[in-house]
Design a protein around this motif. Sequence first.
Motif, short mmCIF file in Angstrom:
data_model
loop_
_atom_site.label_atom_id
_atom_site.label_comp_id
_atom_site.label_asym_id
_atom_site.label_seq_id
_atom_site.Cartn_x
_atom_site.Cartn_y
_atom_site.Cartn_z
N THR A 58 36.43 37.73 44.53
CA THR A 58 36.05 38.92 43.63
C THR A 58 34.98 39.91 44.25
O THR A 58 34.63 40.77 43.71
N ARG A 88 37.39 32.05 34.60
CA ARG A 88 37.44 32.43 33.19
C ARG A 88 36.39 33.48 32.70
O ARG A 88 36.60 34.49 31.97
N CYS A 91 36.53 36.82 34.06
CA CYS A 91 37.51 37.39 33.52
C CYS A 91 36.93 37.98 32.15
O CYS A 91 37.29 39.09 31.82
N GLU A 92 36.23 37.34 31.42
CA GLU A 92 35.61 37.81 30.46
C GLU A 92 34.48 38.73 30.55
O GLU A 92 34.56 39.81 29.70
N LEU A 95 37.73 42.25 32.72
CA LEU A 95 38.96 42.14 32.90
C LEU A 95 39.91 42.64 34.23
O LEU A 95 40.98 42.08 34.50
N ARG A 98 40.87 39.94 36.67
CA ARG A 98 41.86 38.94 36.41
C ARG A 98 43.01 38.73 37.09
O ARG A 98 43.48 37.89 37.63
N LYS A 102 44.00 35.34 39.35
CA LYS A 102 45.08 34.90 38.73
C LYS A 102 46.02 34.77 40.24
O LYS A 102 46.77 33.64 40.30
N LEU A 107 42.86 30.53 37.76
CA LEU A 107 42.85 30.55 36.26
C LEU A 107 43.96 29.49 35.65
O LEU A 107 44.19 29.60 34.43
#
Length: 117
Positions: A58, A88, A91-92, A95, A98, A102, A107
């Motif tokens: 990311t 996770r 992602c919180e 978003l 994600r 994924k 995830l």
Amino acid sequence: MSTSTNDCYATGKRKTSVARVHLRPGTGDMLLNDRSVDEFFGGHEALKLLVRQPFAATETLEKFDVTAHLHGGGISAQAGALRHGIARALCEFDLELRKRLKRAGFLTRDARIKERK
């Protein structure tokens, strides 16, 4: 321990290991069971890379501080649980991340456990 508005919490699991991960904006420090990453994983460079994979995917490598409590399983499963928890929590936090996580498979929980006799 109080959580601020910038603090993201997630639980990561792999086999019988569980990692409770708190993620907050910072400089890239990791504290695992009140020890540094180098002290916790020792000379296992592959496990240190495994833990940092969600940040690399990311492009947020030095933007978050991680505080995690790990228990259960072995050291390799704990590293996998930590990677799952970090993914996770990212992602919180955002978003939009994600989709990348994924696609990379971070995830997905590894649910293998010892079979009953």
